[in-house]
Scaffold this active site. Structure first.
Site, PDB file in Angstrom:
ATOM      1  N   HIS A 196       0.864  -1.191   0.000  1.00 45.90           N
ATOM      2  CA  HIS A 196       0.000   0.000   0.000  1.00 45.90           C
ATOM      3  C   HIS A 196       0.899   1.239   0.000  1.00 45.90           C
ATOM      4  CE1 HIS A 196      -3.646  -2.352   1.239  1.00 45.90           C
ATOM      5  NE2 HIS A 196      -2.732  -3.125   1.809  1.00 45.90           N
ATOM      6  N   ARG A 242      -0.541   4.325  -0.635  1.00 48.86           N
ATOM      7  CA  ARG A 242      -1.435   5.401  -0.154  1.00 48.86           C
ATOM      8  C   ARG A 242      -1.564   6.590  -1.092  1.00 48.86           C
ATOM      9  NH1 ARG A 242      -3.253   1.724   3.176  1.00 48.86           N
ATOM     10  NH2 ARG A 242      -2.088   1.436   5.105  1.00 48.86           N
ATOM     11  N   ASP A 248      -8.684  -5.334  -1.832  1.00 48.50           N
ATOM     12  CA  ASP A 248      -7.911  -5.543  -0.606  1.00 48.50           C
ATOM     13  C   ASP A 248      -8.176  -4.441   0.409  1.00 48.50           C
ATOM     14  OD1 ASP A 248      -5.783  -7.059   0.895  1.00 48.50           O
ATOM     15  OD2 ASP A 248      -5.022  -5.009   0.969  1.00 48.50           O
ATOM     16  N   HIS A 250      -8.614 -10.690  -0.487  1.00 45.48           N
ATOM     17  CA  HIS A 250      -8.517 -10.359   0.937  1.00 45.48           C
ATOM     18  C   HIS A 250      -9.649 -11.136   1.604  1.00 45.48           C
ATOM     19  CE1 HIS A 250      -8.159  -7.537   4.479  1.00 45.48           C
ATOM     20  NE2 HIS A 250      -9.388  -7.961   4.632  1.00 45.48           N
ATOM     21  N   ASP A 267       2.583  -6.868   2.595  1.00 48.79           N
ATOM     22  CA  ASP A 267       1.393  -6.094   2.989  1.00 48.79           C
ATOM     23  C   ASP A 267       1.842  -4.787   3.658  1.00 48.79           C
ATOM     24  OD1 ASP A 267      -1.168  -5.233   3.349  1.00 48.79           O
ATOM     25  OD2 ASP A 267      -1.752  -6.799   4.768  1.00 48.79           O
ATOM     26  N   GLY A 311      -2.276  -2.524  10.438  1.00 41.25           N
ATOM     27  CA  GLY A 311      -1.210  -2.616   9.427  1.00 41.25           C
ATOM     28  C   GLY A 311       0.142  -2.194   9.956  1.00 41.25           C
TER      29      GLY A 311
HETATM   30  O1  DOR Z   1      -3.506  -4.568   8.125  1.00 41.73           O
HETATM   31  C1  DOR Z   1      -3.960  -4.226   7.057  1.00 41.73           C
HETATM   32  N1  DOR Z   1      -3.780  -2.986   6.571  1.00 41.73           N
HETATM   33  N2  DOR Z   1      -4.688  -5.100   6.355  1.00 41.73           N
HETATM   34  C2  DOR Z   1      -5.359  -4.742   5.236  1.00 41.73           C
HETATM   35  O2  DOR Z   1      -5.991  -5.576   4.646  1.00 41.73           O
HETATM   36  C3  DOR Z   1      -5.348  -3.355   4.780  1.00 41.73           C
HETATM   37  C4  DOR Z   1      -4.158  -2.661   5.230  1.00 41.73           C
HETATM   38  C5  DOR Z   1      -4.243  -1.173   5.052  1.00 41.73           C
HETATM   39  O3  DOR Z   1      -4.646  -0.724   3.990  1.00 41.73           O
HETATM   40  O4  DOR Z   1      -3.892  -0.454   5.987  1.00 41.73           O
HETATM   41 ZN    ZN Z   2      -5.589  -7.328   2.847  1.00 39.04          ZN
END
Ligand code: DOR
Ligand code: ZN
Length: 393
Positions: free
Chosen positions: A59, A61, A148, A175, A278, A293
């Protein structure tokens, strides 16, 4: 630009040998006992040269949450962790569900010229869990669809999404989470969707990739799905293979020692195809409010090397397969072997010296990691992308 790396241990998924490697422009030109005049000579003694790493699940962002990470800071974090290819998830703002948003990310990623940036495309419009119409206008370079961060609850939607994905020649990254069950039982929430989706993949013939598999029963479901001929692959994260009973918010949650053992068994027997971070950057404020996350790109190799290879559970060639060859195959990238004429995307690592992870030294814009203070082996020294040193410790 030319580079000569001397006296280095070269490891990929099928090779382990000591020699020199010569790079010209963006290509590996020669491997052996070499004496080229190069622009730069790197002493590789006591180091290991591997294909750079590929991450199927990160990710960045961008767009929407630039205070957490951007394409540029994420790419620099990737390079620092030895990665030169990443696959971005679509839970940005706006969500990656239109050709405009998708092409903008891919185009800006290319212009940065730091790493290769790929991206998924939303399965359902706006992650609404139902609407698939936007898939009629799918950009050509898309390889995987994913919602996801959220997942797809409706059986009806997933059934149609799989048929549509198959028709379009793309896969779905799953997911696996039933959000209604999550507050009651996080384990059942993952397992029930994993079982459903592998069953649906068997029935529809769709190509599935199970993201961040974390439980005994989900690993078993993938194993049996493969035996039955489902077109399914899966990834596990560095945190789900190394941590248990730790209180750090991530989704899926950190599980139990039994689950970690099952994940490692899955790695050993080939059920697990690749390791994906991830990488999920969040600000301190968002973490304090409960955002799930952790950042992962910069600590992944060390965490995996220390927990899998240093402990004797797998060899370094196998780790290379899990972090380069297999994720590249899944994303459809020609990468993972160190051979003449291959693109020079490489990472030089030091596996000898122990060091301590310090969250304040991360290149990512965020530093949400439970590995702060952990003593590990496997430090990335140099990352080479298209024949250029893009990161040097
Ligand atoms: O821990 C996570 N963070 N799991 C996810 O599926 C999404 C991700 C996030 O986008 O922060
Ligand atoms: Zn995920």
């Amino acid at each position: 630009m030319s580079l000569l790396i001397k006296n280095v241990r070269i490891i990929d998924y099928k090779t382990d040998m000591c020699c020199d490697l010569y790079i010209e422009k963006d290509q590996i030109k020669d491997i052996g006992n070499l004496s080229y005049k190069a622009d730069e000579i790197i002493d590789g003694s006591d180091k290991v040269l591997m294909p750079s790493f590929v991450d199927t699940h990160v990710h960045f962002r961008d767009p929407g949450f630039l205070y957490k990470e951007t394409l540029e800071t994420g790419s620099r974090a990737a390079l620092c962790g030895g990665y030169t290819s990443v696959n971005l998830m679509g839970n940005t703002n706006p969500i990656v569900d239109s050709p405009g948003v998708y092409e903008d990310i891919i185009c800006r990623g290319k212009n940065l010229n730091l790493i290769d940036i790929h991206s998924v495309y939303a399965v359902t419009k706006g992650f609404d869990g139902h609407t698939l119409d936007h898939l009629n206008d799918l950009p050509e370079s898309v390889r995987f669809l994913s919602d996801d961060g959220k997942g797809i609850l409706s059986n009806y939607t997933m059934f149609h999404a799989m048929n549509k994905a198959k028709e379009l020649g793309v896969g779905i990254m799953v997911h696996a989470e039933d959000p209604n069950l999550s507050p009651l039982d996080y384990r059942i929430a993952e397992d029930i969707i994993t079982l459903r989706d592998i069953y649906l993949a068997e029935q529809t013939g769709a190509r599935l990739h199970m993201s961040h598999v974390s439980t005994v029963d989900s690993i078993d479901a993938v194993r049996h799905g493969k035996i039955k001929g489902a077109n399914v692959t899966c990834e596990v994260t560095p945190h789900h293979l190394s941590l248990w009973d730790v209180n750090y918010r991530v989704n899926p949650p950190i599980r139990t020692k039994k689950d970690v053992k099952a994940v490692i068994r899955g790695i050993q027997d080939g059920t697990v195809d690749c390791i994906a971070t991830d990488h999920a950057p969040h600000s301190q404020e968002d973490k304090a409010k409960g955002a799930p996350g952790m950042v992962g790109l910069e600590t992944a190799f060390a965490v995996c090397y220390t927990n899998l290879v240093k402990t004797g559970r797998i060899g370094l060639k196998k780790l290379s397969k899990l972090m380069s060859k297999n994720p590249a195959d899944i994303l459809g990238i020609d990468h993972g072997a160190i051979e003449v004429e291959k693109k020079a995307d490489l990472v030089l690592v030091d596996i000898e010296k122990e060091y301590t992870i310090n969250k304040n030294e991360l290149m990512s814009k965020s530093n949400n990691t439970p590995f702060d203070g952990a003593k590990v082996y496997g430090r990335v020294e140099i990352t080479i992308y298209k024949g250029e040193v893009k990161y040097r410790r």
